[in-house]
Design a protein around this motif. Structure first.
Motif, PDB file in Angstrom:
ATOM      1  N   GLU A   1      61.198  51.822 103.846  1.00  0.00           N
ATOM      2  CA  GLU A   1      59.981  51.261 104.442  1.00  0.00           C
ATOM      3  C   GLU A   1      59.559  52.068 105.677  1.00  0.00           C
ATOM      4  OE1 GLU A   1      60.527  47.043 105.245  1.00  0.00           O
ATOM      5  OE2 GLU A   1      58.680  47.046 106.453  1.00  0.00           O
ATOM      6  N   LEU A   2      60.554  52.441 106.492  1.00  0.00           N
ATOM      7  CA  LEU A   2      60.279  53.243 107.696  1.00  0.00           C
ATOM      8  C   LEU A   2      59.684  54.603 107.316  1.00  0.00           C
ATOM      9  CD1 LEU A   2      60.527  53.715 110.785  1.00  0.00           C
ATOM     10  CD2 LEU A   2      62.912  54.373 110.420  1.00  0.00           C
ATOM     11  N   ALA A   3      60.209  55.187 106.244  1.00  0.00           N
ATOM     12  CA  ALA A   3      59.697  56.488 105.781  1.00  0.00           C
ATOM     13  C   ALA A   3      58.225  56.354 105.394  1.00  0.00           C
ATOM     14  CB  ALA A   3      60.515  56.992 104.602  1.00  0.00           C
ATOM     15  N   GLU A   4      57.893  55.275 104.692  1.00  0.00           N
ATOM     16  CA  GLU A   4      56.495  55.067 104.279  1.00  0.00           C
ATOM     17  C   GLU A   4      55.595  54.915 105.501  1.00  0.00           C
ATOM     18  OE1 GLU A   4      57.267  51.741 101.734  1.00  0.00           O
ATOM     19  OE2 GLU A   4      57.811  53.035 100.025  1.00  0.00           O
ATOM     20  N   ARG A   5      56.110  54.204 106.525  1.00  0.00           N
ATOM     21  CA  ARG A   5      55.340  54.037 107.764  1.00  0.00           C
ATOM     22  C   ARG A   5      55.110  55.387 108.442  1.00  0.00           C
ATOM     23  NH1 ARG A   5      55.684  48.589 109.675  1.00  0.00           N
ATOM     24  NH2 ARG A   5      54.883  49.238 111.685  1.00  0.00           N
ATOM     25  N   PHE A   6      56.151  56.218 108.444  1.00  0.00           N
ATOM     26  CA  PHE A   6      56.036  57.547 109.042  1.00  0.00           C
ATOM     27  C   PHE A   6      54.976  58.370 108.328  1.00  0.00           C
ATOM     28  CE2 PHE A   6      58.541  59.662 112.309  1.00  0.00           C
ATOM     29  CZ  PHE A   6      59.257  58.602 112.820  1.00  0.00           C
ATOM     30  N   VAL A   7      55.049  58.347 107.008  1.00  0.00           N
ATOM     31  CA  VAL A   7      54.128  59.164 106.219  1.00  0.00           C
ATOM     32  C   VAL A   7      52.688  58.734 106.479  1.00  0.00           C
ATOM     33  CG1 VAL A   7      53.418  59.776 103.874  1.00  0.00           C
ATOM     34  CG2 VAL A   7      55.843  59.736 104.465  1.00  0.00           C
ATOM     35  N   SER A   8      52.424  57.425 106.470  1.00  0.00           N
ATOM     36  CA  SER A   8      51.032  57.010 106.669  1.00  0.00           C
ATOM     37  C   SER A   8      50.589  57.265 108.105  1.00  0.00           C
ATOM     38  CB  SER A   8      50.818  55.553 106.246  1.00  0.00           C
ATOM     39  OG  SER A   8      51.542  54.707 107.082  1.00  0.00           O
ATOM     40  N   SER A   9      51.508  57.150 109.038  1.00  0.00           N
ATOM     41  CA  SER A   9      51.178  57.405 110.432  1.00  0.00           C
ATOM     42  C   SER A   9      50.870  58.886 110.674  1.00  0.00           C
ATOM     43  CB  SER A   9      52.362  56.952 111.282  1.00  0.00           C
ATOM     44  OG  SER A   9      52.088  57.119 112.623  1.00  0.00           O
ATOM     45  N   VAL A  10      51.658  59.766 110.052  1.00  0.00           N
ATOM     46  CA  VAL A  10      51.422  61.195 110.198  1.00  0.00           C
ATOM     47  C   VAL A  10      50.106  61.588 109.532  1.00  0.00           C
ATOM     48  CG1 VAL A  10      52.236  63.469 109.419  1.00  0.00           C
ATOM     49  CG2 VAL A  10      53.836  61.879 110.492  1.00  0.00           C
ATOM     50  N   LYS A  11      49.832  60.995 108.363  1.00  0.00           N
ATOM     51  CA  LYS A  11      48.617  61.336 107.600  1.00  0.00           C
ATOM     52  C   LYS A  11      47.340  61.085 108.388  1.00  0.00           C
ATOM     53  CE  LYS A  11      49.706  61.240 102.716  1.00  0.00           C
ATOM     54  NZ  LYS A  11      50.065  60.308 101.645  1.00  0.00           N
ATOM     55  N   THR A  12      47.333  60.018 109.180  1.00  0.00           N
ATOM     56  CA  THR A  12      46.121  59.707 109.931  1.00  0.00           C
ATOM     57  C   THR A  12      45.911  60.698 111.074  1.00  0.00           C
ATOM     58  OG1 THR A  12      47.295  58.184 111.379  1.00  0.00           O
ATOM     59  CG2 THR A  12      46.267  57.225 109.432  1.00  0.00           C
ATOM     60  N   LEU A  13      46.968  61.411 111.460  1.00  0.00           N
ATOM     61  CA  LEU A  13      46.856  62.345 112.585  1.00  0.00           C
ATOM     62  C   LEU A  13      46.758  63.797 112.142  1.00  0.00           C
ATOM     63  CD1 LEU A  13      49.514  60.635 114.836  1.00  0.00           C
ATOM     64  CD2 LEU A  13      47.096  60.830 115.390  1.00  0.00           C
ATOM     65  N   GLU A  14      47.752  64.247 111.422  1.00  0.00           N
ATOM     66  CA  GLU A  14      47.801  65.658 111.036  1.00  0.00           C
ATOM     67  C   GLU A  14      48.328  65.810 109.628  1.00  0.00           C
ATOM     68  OE1 GLU A  14      49.177  67.519 115.194  1.00  0.00           O
ATOM     69  OE2 GLU A  14      49.752  68.726 113.455  1.00  0.00           O
ATOM     70  N   GLN A  15      47.438  65.878 108.691  1.00  0.00           N
ATOM     71  CA  GLN A  15      47.822  66.074 107.300  1.00  0.00           C
ATOM     72  C   GLN A  15      48.657  67.355 107.203  1.00  0.00           C
ATOM     73  OE1 GLN A  15      45.655  63.966 105.148  1.00  0.00           O
ATOM     74  NE2 GLN A  15      47.124  64.208 103.488  1.00  0.00           N
ATOM     75  N   GLY A  16      49.711  67.294 106.417  1.00  0.00           N
ATOM     76  CA  GLY A  16      50.494  68.524 106.212  1.00  0.00           C
ATOM     77  C   GLY A  16      51.674  68.685 107.150  1.00  0.00           C
ATOM     78  N   THR A  17      51.798  67.805 108.128  1.00  0.00           N
ATOM     79  CA  THR A  17      52.946  67.887 109.029  1.00  0.00           C
ATOM     80  C   THR A  17      54.228  67.587 108.253  1.00  0.00           C
ATOM     81  OG1 THR A  17      51.639  67.150 110.891  1.00  0.00           O
ATOM     82  CG2 THR A  17      54.010  66.894 111.093  1.00  0.00           C
ATOM     83  N   ILE A  18      55.273  68.327 108.543  1.00  0.00           N
ATOM     84  CA  ILE A  18      56.552  68.113 107.867  1.00  0.00           C
ATOM     85  C   ILE A  18      57.273  66.927 108.514  1.00  0.00           C
ATOM     86  CG2 ILE A  18      58.783  69.157 107.312  1.00  0.00           C
ATOM     87  CD1 ILE A  18      57.317  71.891 107.482  1.00  0.00           C
ATOM     88  N   ILE A  19      57.793  66.057 107.656  1.00  0.00           N
ATOM     89  CA  ILE A  19      58.517  64.873 108.145  1.00  0.00           C
ATOM     90  C   ILE A  19      59.975  65.002 107.731  1.00  0.00           C
ATOM     91  CG2 ILE A  19      58.632  62.348 108.106  1.00  0.00           C
ATOM     92  CD1 ILE A  19      55.696  62.401 107.145  1.00  0.00           C
ATOM     93  N   PHE A  20      60.873  64.598 108.613  1.00  0.00           N
ATOM     94  CA  PHE A  20      62.288  64.629 108.232  1.00  0.00           C
ATOM     95  C   PHE A  20      62.964  63.294 108.482  1.00  0.00           C
ATOM     96  CE2 PHE A  20      64.890  65.142 112.144  1.00  0.00           C
ATOM     97  CZ  PHE A  20      63.914  65.446 113.081  1.00  0.00           C
ATOM     98  N   ALA A  21      64.050  63.063 107.744  1.00  0.00           N
ATOM     99  CA  ALA A  21      64.767  61.788 107.844  1.00  0.00           C
ATOM    100  C   ALA A  21      66.265  62.005 107.707  1.00  0.00           C
ATOM    101  CB  ALA A  21      64.296  60.837 106.742  1.00  0.00           C
ATOM    102  N   GLU A  22      66.999  61.354 108.588  1.00  0.00           N
ATOM    103  CA  GLU A  22      68.461  61.322 108.481  1.00  0.00           C
ATOM    104  C   GLU A  22      68.920  59.880 108.651  1.00  0.00           C
ATOM    105  OE1 GLU A  22      70.485  65.008 110.527  1.00  0.00           O
ATOM    106  OE2 GLU A  22      68.929  64.160 111.779  1.00  0.00           O
ATOM    107  N   PRO A  23      68.855  59.108 107.551  1.00  0.00           N
ATOM    108  CA  PRO A  23      69.310  57.722 107.651  1.00  0.00           C
ATOM    109  C   PRO A  23      70.839  57.634 107.716  1.00  0.00           C
ATOM    110  CG  PRO A  23      68.451  58.199 105.445  1.00  0.00           C
ATOM    111  CD  PRO A  23      68.328  59.463 106.242  1.00  0.00           C
ATOM    112  N   ASN A  24      71.323  56.539 108.253  1.00  0.00           N
ATOM    113  CA  ASN A  24      72.767  56.268 108.202  1.00  0.00           C
ATOM    114  C   ASN A  24      73.128  55.827 106.787  1.00  0.00           C
ATOM    115  OD1 ASN A  24      72.940  56.746 110.930  1.00  0.00           O
ATOM    116  ND2 ASN A  24      72.906  54.577 111.491  1.00  0.00           N
ATOM    117  N   ALA A  25      74.424  55.748 106.517  1.00  0.00           N
ATOM    118  CA  ALA A  25      74.874  55.200 105.241  1.00  0.00           C
ATOM    119  C   ALA A  25      74.761  53.673 105.317  1.00  0.00           C
ATOM    120  CB  ALA A  25      76.301  55.638 104.945  1.00  0.00           C
ATOM    121  N   GLY A  26      73.525  53.213 105.489  1.00  0.00           N
ATOM    122  CA  GLY A  26      73.246  51.782 105.599  1.00  0.00           C
ATOM    123  C   GLY A  26      73.645  51.221 106.951  1.00  0.00           C
TER     124      GLY A  26
END
Ligand SMILES: [Zn+2]
Length: 300
Positions: A222-247
Motif C-alpha cells: 500500500e505504501l509503495a502505491e502511495r509513493f508511486v502516485s505521489s511521485v507521478k503528480t510531481l515528476e513523472q519518470g522519477t525512480i522509486i526504491f523500496a527496502e521493506p523489512n521481512a514483515g
C-alpha cells in the motif's frame, strides 16, 4: 568500477539491492549492541562474507556496512575519532566483494539525535559530519550513496546537501522510514508520504524511496502505491526504491524477530515492483534466502 555507470544502470531495468546487514551479523555471532560499523576495521572478513552472500544470490549492489558510521552514532560507542577509517574500510570491503560488474552504495543512516531546537544538533555541524562520512566512502570506492531510515525532513535535507557538497557526480538515493498512522503512513517525526516525496525530489536526488519501519507486507505494498502516485503528480519518470523489512517484527526475549518467509516476502515485493518501484532490496530481517527468492521471481 563497473563499466555501465550506476546512473545508467538504475534507469534501465529492475535493480536489486541486498538484504539486512544487522540481522546477518547477529546470525554470525556478533553480539547485539556492539558497534557493527567498527567490524569494518576489526573483522572485515565477516562483513565481506555477508556482501558476498548477497552478490551470490543475485544482488546488483550491496550497501556498505556504515549505517551508523557518522561521528554522532559512532561517538556513542567511543569511536567518533575513527569515522574516516571505518567508512573508508567499509567501502573498500564492499568494493572488493563487488568486483568489476557489481555496484556499491555508500550507506548513510541518521545521526540518532535531533536538530535544534528539538535536540542539540547544529545544522552546520551535522552537514559537516555527513560530508566527512561521504568523502571517506567515496575515497574507498563507492559507486553512489544511499541515505536511509530517515525520519525528519530537516535531517534528510542536510544529509543530501552534504553528500552533494563533496562534489562527486555519483547518484544519491534517499529514503525515509514509515509507520502506520490511521489511514495514512507517517515517519516517527510525523512526515507523510506526500511531504517526504516533495521535499526529497526538490533536493535533486536520483531516486526516492522508503525502507524499514514497522509495517506488514500488505502495508508495504500500500505504501509503495502511495509513493508511486505521489511521485507521478510531481515528476513523472522519477525512480522509486523500496527496502521493506521481512514483515513486522515480533518481540522474542527482548529481541526483534522477523518471521516472514522468503516466499511471502518475494510475493509482496513483486507487487511493489508491479506498482512501479524499480530498485528493490530488503531491510531488517531479510537474508540472502529472501533476496534469492526475489531475484528468481523478478528475473524469471
Ligand atoms: Zn530496517
Amino acid at each position: 568500477m563497473p563499466r555501465i555507470s550506476l546512473k545508467e544502470r538504475i534507469s534501465e531495468r529492475v535493480f536489486l539491492l541486498d538484504g539486512a546487514m544487522g540481522t546477518q551479523l547477529i546470525a554470525r555471532g556478533v553480539q547485539v549492541g556492539k558497534c557493527n560499523d567498527y567490524l569494518n576495521v576489526e573483522s572485515p572478513d565477516v562483513v565481506s562474507d555477508i556482501h558476498r552472500s548477497y552478490f551470490e544470490v543475485g544482488s546488483d549492489a550491496v550497501l556498505t556496512n556504515t549505517f551508523g558510521a557518522n561521528r554522532y552514532a559512532l561517538g556513542r560507542h567511543g569511536f567518533a575519532k575513527e569515522t574516516i577509517k571505518i567508512n573508508k574500510a567499509g567501502a573498500q570491503i564492499a568494493r572488493r566483494a563487488a568486483g568489476e560488474n557489481k555496484y556499491v552504495l555508500g550507506d548513510i543512516g541518521p545521526s540518532g539525535d535531533f536538530l535544534e531546537p528539538l535536540g542539540s544538533l547544529k545544522p552546520e555541524e551535522l552537514k559537516d559530519a555527513f560530508a566527512a562520512q561521504a568523502r571517506a566512502l567515496l575515497d574507498g570506492g563507492v559507486d553512489g550513496f544511499i541515505i536511509e531510515t530517515m525520519t525528519a525532513l530537516d535531517e534528510v535535507t542536510i544529509a543530501v546537501e552534504a553528500v552533494k557538497s563533496i562534489g562527486g557526480v555519483v547518484p544519491v538515493l534517499a529514503s525515509m522510514s514509515f509507520d502506520r498512522a490511521g489511514v495514512d503512513f507517517k515517519t516517527m517525526m510525523g512526515v507523510d508520504v506526500e511531504a517526504a516525496v516533495a521535499k526529497i525530489l526538490s533536493l535533486g536526488v536520483d531516486a526516492v524511496g522508503f525502507n524499514c519501519g514497522t509495517l506488514s507486507l500488505n502495508e508495504y505494498v500500500e505504501l509503495a502505491e502511495r509513493f508511486v502516485s505521489s511521485v507521478k503528480t510531481l515528476e513523472q519518470g522519477t525512480i522509486i526504491f523500496a527496502e521493506p523489512n521481512a514483515g513486522k517484527p515480533e518481540l522474542v526475549e527482548d529481541q526483534a524477530v522477523y518471521k516472514v518467509s522468503p516466499e511471502d516476502f518475494a510475493a509482496a515485493v513483486e507487487k511493489i515492483h508491479s506498482a512501479g518501484v524499480n530498485i528493490i532490496g530488503g531491510c531488517c530481517g531479510t537474508s540472502p534466502a529472501h533476496i534469492k527468492t526475489l531475484a528468481i521471481k523478478l528475473r524469471g
